[in-house]
Motif scaffolding. Sequence first.
Motif, PDB file in Angstrom:
ATOM      1  N   TYR A 221       0.843  -1.194   0.000  1.00 26.39           N
ATOM      2  CA  TYR A 221       0.000   0.000   0.000  1.00 26.39           C
ATOM      3  C   TYR A 221       0.879   1.244   0.000  1.00 26.39           C
ATOM      4  O   TYR A 221       2.068   1.194   0.341  1.00 26.39           O
ATOM      5  CB  TYR A 221      -0.959   0.024   1.202  1.00 26.39           C
ATOM      6  CG  TYR A 221      -0.259   0.182   2.532  1.00 26.39           C
ATOM      7  CD1 TYR A 221       0.221  -0.923   3.221  1.00 26.39           C
ATOM      8  CD2 TYR A 221      -0.053   1.445   3.099  1.00 26.39           C
ATOM      9  CE1 TYR A 221       0.875  -0.780   4.428  1.00 26.39           C
ATOM     10  CE2 TYR A 221       0.598   1.601   4.309  1.00 26.39           C
ATOM     11  CZ  TYR A 221       1.056   0.484   4.970  1.00 26.39           C
ATOM     12  OH  TYR A 221       1.720   0.629   6.157  1.00 26.39           O
ATOM     13  N   ALA A 318      -5.060   7.066  -2.294  1.00 30.36           N
ATOM     14  CA  ALA A 318      -4.290   5.973  -1.705  1.00 30.36           C
ATOM     15  C   ALA A 318      -4.472   4.739  -2.590  1.00 30.36           C
ATOM     16  O   ALA A 318      -5.455   4.646  -3.334  1.00 30.36           O
ATOM     17  CB  ALA A 318      -4.806   5.683  -0.301  1.00 30.36           C
ATOM     18  N   VAL A 320      -3.932   0.263  -2.753  1.00 32.65           N
ATOM     19  CA  VAL A 320      -3.687  -1.008  -2.057  1.00 32.65           C
ATOM     20  C   VAL A 320      -3.660  -2.111  -3.101  1.00 32.65           C
ATOM     21  O   VAL A 320      -4.475  -2.099  -4.028  1.00 32.65           O
ATOM     22  CB  VAL A 320      -4.815  -1.302  -1.029  1.00 32.65           C
ATOM     23  CG1 VAL A 320      -4.681  -2.715  -0.451  1.00 32.65           C
ATOM     24  CG2 VAL A 320      -4.800  -0.276   0.098  1.00 32.65           C
ATOM     25  N   LEU A 384      -6.774   4.957   2.565  1.00 32.34           N
ATOM     26  CA  LEU A 384      -6.398   3.535   2.529  1.00 32.34           C
ATOM     27  C   LEU A 384      -7.585   2.635   2.830  1.00 32.34           C
ATOM     28  O   LEU A 384      -7.705   1.544   2.264  1.00 32.34           O
ATOM     29  CB  LEU A 384      -5.263   3.262   3.522  1.00 32.34           C
ATOM     30  CG  LEU A 384      -3.890   3.756   3.095  1.00 32.34           C
ATOM     31  CD1 LEU A 384      -2.896   3.599   4.260  1.00 32.34           C
ATOM     32  CD2 LEU A 384      -3.372   2.994   1.870  1.00 32.34           C
ATOM     33  N   ALA A 410      -2.564  -3.622   4.523  1.00 31.45           N
ATOM     34  CA  ALA A 410      -2.870  -2.215   4.820  1.00 31.45           C
ATOM     35  C   ALA A 410      -3.876  -2.034   5.950  1.00 31.45           C
ATOM     36  O   ALA A 410      -4.347  -0.926   6.188  1.00 31.45           O
ATOM     37  CB  ALA A 410      -3.357  -1.471   3.570  1.00 31.45           C
TER      38      ALA A 410
END
Length: 417
Positions: A221, A318, A320, A384, A410
């Motif tokens: 991440y 973000a 991931v 996230l 994450a």
Amino acid sequence: MKVLVIGGGAREHALCRSLSLDSDVNALYCAPGNAGIAEVAELRPVDQLDGEAVARLATELHADLVVVGPEAPLVAGVADAVRAAGIPVFGPSGEAAQLEGSKAFAKDVMAAAGVPTARSYVCTTPEEVDEALDAFGAPYVVKDDGLAAGKGVVVTDDREAARAHALGCDRVVIEEFLDGPEVSLFAITDGVTVLPLQPAQDFKRALDGDAGPNTGGMGAYSPLPWADPKLVDEVMASVLQPTVDELRHRGTPFSGLLYAGLAITSRGTRVIEFNARFGDPETQVVLARLRTPLASVLLGAANGTLDSLPPLSWREDAAVTVVIASHNYPETPRTGDPITGLAEVAAQDAPHAYVLHAGTRAEGDAVVSAGGRVLSVTATGSDLAEARDRAYKAVARIGLDGSQYRTDIAAKAAESR
Ligand code: AMP
Ligand code: GLY
């Protein structure tokens, strides 16, 4: 620009995806590629380790840029062969790639450049191994000197297991245990100018809670909400620039991607390892966040003109990525299993979530597993937590008999928001 990417993993899929979205790129080839990369690039068969064959292919395709993804061709000198054919190449020479190819060489460069790393001994005899193990004590860190696809390192409290691993290697590096979270920081360099990318975190162990054996990486991440905002500047000054300068002064300039694997210890940031190429799976999340079109940056590194490029631009998002691995990865992965759900992800989760292929191949109309790490399911979000949610929703649609993935990628970082 015509670009040829060498490799066939999820990292190369991420690179090809970004290059396919770059309006500077009007032809994109990947050799050998995989079933997913075939959707964004034209595939060509090649022996990745054969520099002459890669150079011939690049010449035939009139490539303006060759990007070498994995470490094995780099260490084998494939970038040298392409460069000798007069074609710009993103990736270091075989000599400079020794930074990844030999842990002992990397330690020597770090010592000369004053780069902070774990104290270590290079051992070739059982007596040296015993002395080094006793000097540091548990937990023991024992690293095969050569390339081992992330599986040559044993970290254990069991002295006998550490000793057995050491005696199974020709040359071994035994080092001090570094405590603290790990960060992967990549920099693109032409051998003089160094452009750091955004930091990411990889999950190296096979199982939730960092249990199980080391793997090539089970997820990643970026950004790292818990990291010191000064981290990138600090690592630029203490690690990346001095390493690039040291290699240039030795007459083996490093151009391409310098990957610093770092431990953030209570005594400061230390280098765990260098790699000479984009990390996998971290590349999937770093490129998901890069707004600057990729081709000009890679070409700038290949041509030695990075200093004339504008600064890199990043999305606020973000990202991931969750790796889906085969039954029995990393020991003896089973291959040839059919993969389902790919069309559902494309129909229902795009553009925020998408599947990057690692070890896959087409078999008629079906896609089947062809390696240990099979897919890297990647998602972006405003933070996230959202990116993680979207990634795992997409993971849930994928079917692959006997497959495994970590459920905690994450997770801690998303909570600490
Ligand atoms: P490497 O191939 O050197 O990246 O090592 C693989 C993994 O082993 C790293 O990502 C760490 O999780 C662990 N490791 C390597 N070196 C050390 C060290 N000196 N102290 C603690 N863990 C380490
Ligand atoms: N993710 C670790 C590596 O690429 O080596």
